[in-house]
Design an enzyme around this catalytic site. Sequence first.
Site, mmCIF file in Angstrom:
data_model
loop_
_atom_site.group_PDB
_atom_site.id
_atom_site.type_symbol
_atom_site.label_atom_id
_atom_site.label_comp_id
_atom_site.label_asym_id
_atom_site.label_seq_id
_atom_site.Cartn_x
_atom_site.Cartn_y
_atom_site.Cartn_z
ATOM 1 N N ASP A 30 0.851 -1.187 0.000
ATOM 2 C CA ASP A 30 0.000 0.000 0.000
ATOM 3 C C ASP A 30 0.890 1.241 0.000
ATOM 4 O OD1 ASP A 30 -2.688 1.325 0.540
ATOM 5 O OD2 ASP A 30 -3.118 -0.730 1.168
ATOM 6 N N ASP A 51 -3.349 4.537 -2.207
ATOM 7 C CA ASP A 51 -4.489 4.972 -1.413
ATOM 8 C C ASP A 51 -5.040 6.309 -1.925
ATOM 9 O OD1 ASP A 51 -5.968 4.327 1.061
ATOM 10 O OD2 ASP A 51 -5.171 6.225 1.792
ATOM 11 N N GLU A 89 -6.534 3.551 -5.807
ATOM 12 C CA GLU A 89 -7.868 3.597 -5.215
ATOM 13 C C GLU A 89 -8.455 4.940 -5.635
ATOM 14 O OE1 GLU A 89 -10.165 3.362 -0.938
ATOM 15 O OE2 GLU A 89 -8.389 4.589 -1.180
ATOM 16 N N HIS A 105 -11.053 -4.327 2.585
ATOM 17 C CA HIS A 105 -11.014 -4.065 4.027
ATOM 18 C C HIS A 105 -11.912 -2.898 4.446
ATOM 19 C CE1 HIS A 105 -8.410 -1.223 2.139
ATOM 20 N NE2 HIS A 105 -8.388 -0.496 3.244
ATOM 21 N N ASP A 106 -12.514 -2.204 3.482
ATOM 22 C CA ASP A 106 -13.390 -1.066 3.796
ATOM 23 C C ASP A 106 -14.867 -1.399 3.577
ATOM 24 O OD1 ASP A 106 -11.217 0.663 4.305
ATOM 25 O OD2 ASP A 106 -11.078 1.236 2.189
#
Length: 557
Positions: free
Chosen positions: A98, A199, A254, A327-328
């Site tokens: 990430d 991110d 993302e 994960h969100d």
Amino acid sequence: MKRTWWKEGIVYQIYPRSFMDSNGDGIGDLRGIETKADYIASLGVDIVWLNPVYSSPNRDNGYDISDYEAIMEEFGTMADLESLIEVLHRRGIRVVMDLVVNHTSDLHPWFRESRSSKDSPKRDWYIWKPAKAGGPPNNWKSCFTGSAWERDSRTGDYYLHLFDPGQPDLNWENPELRRAVYAMMRRWFARGIDGFRMDVVTLFSKDPSYRDLMPGEGMFSGTAPYVYGPRLHEFIREMRREALSGFDVMTVGEAPGSTVENALELVGEDRGELDMLFQFELMGIDHVDGDKWRQRPIDLVEMKRIIERWQLGLAGRAWNSNYLMNHDQPRSVSRFGDDGCFRTESAKALLLLNLSLGGTPYIYQGEELGMANAAFDSISDYRDVDTLNYYKEARAAGVAEDEVMRSISYMSRDNARRPMQWSAGRNAGFGSGLPWIGVNPDYMTVNAEAEEADPSSVLNFVRSMTRFRKEHKVLVYGSFELLAHDDPKLFAFLREGEGERLFVEVNMSGDVAKAAMPSSGMTPLISNLGSSANTAADRLEPWEARISALHRVSSPV
Ligand code: GLC
Ligand code: CA
């Protein structure tokens, strides 16, 4: 289109905090992941994406980074990470990390220095504005509720944080900051990693007007003044030139605020920017007015329309990345499937669907087991900053306790963050110590060990399906044609190319569904119901999903 490993690969996403705890402190760690390397390889995946493992005070579980080149103590050491990378590489699995550079932690030395005084050399590395009429500089909201501006008592100015106040936004306008980021990225490539998941990449460039959001303008709508901002493409091209060129790595951004149109400008193959992005249109499908805490049922016809739009919209021009959770997000089987009567069938059906689309598929840890959402009774059992803030805000606004808790039980990010379920043993086999977040009580039946032993498990189906995708490159590179657009139960499409024509049918309902094409003239190849299924029939059982080879041109009925 150009052929490459990250197009043909299948990604497995690991949330280290919740994957495997090797030392009994209740927190997943790098050594824990390493002990599961054979398991990961057995899934047939090619790439592992690790959520952030860097030093962090964990206001937002590692998305608030205080040192980009040190490992979070709870997760282990740099040596542990190097060992994990080597162990995965030896199994032919690439490792993507990430990259969180829209913001840092407020404890990052850059920010400590920046906040120290107005003439600090790092002042301009973050976004500082004077108060306006005694309050924040504008009406921007934090993604985690409240104002996006925090007043700093040292100077009286406000700093921007689109997320938690512990996550101050970096100022990408500053060329020194950008150079520091690129140098850090290159050092990570030198450590042997194979790419970055970036991110909130679409938030890097802020409109210098710092205008208010207009009434009704969604926080992450494409028009918001910090979404796809004016210099975004310039920054990403510069990053490509300065940090990525010369390395055979993949990048996936993302990308909140993406539509097919603006996505093509960020990931179009002719653009020299990113390889892929995560769009949010599908994840927003059950939000009311863009508010994830107000939910509505999923409309399959709309789901198909969104997926079709991206499949066709990027075809031949850019590469999709397909995910049904991360994960969100809520657990995919609870959101798009049926985690009650048809948990196993629908979990497999969703995996078949995701692994049959054009683009790179992403599987999130536990999705391969059919792990489901699980509600905690009390807010004190939740850990996620986003969930906790929402609870406080909604309760203060007078929303009833049971209504708030209902919304949270469905949408909270903690659903995806409960410990991996390895066995029916203590703490679901996650580790010997009490886990940092409670396990889903269904681990007694839903766990890797039990599924390993059951030939008809979700786990064993994933393995067949990843193999199937490898053997049928048409699923990677072929064309996409949606059938039965308005059918409220059936998700059916054709994939054609590489000398093959495949017909994918998924019954997205708990009822029997009528097939979209007569079954004569096709050979069934794989089904989520296994050999017990009558895969040649002109109907589909509840949540049946199958792929057949078409011999001749047959037209939809
Ligand atoms: C991304 C991450 C999320 C995090 C946020 C702020 O959306 O996926 O987990 O909270 O960015 O970094
Ligand atoms: Ca641990």
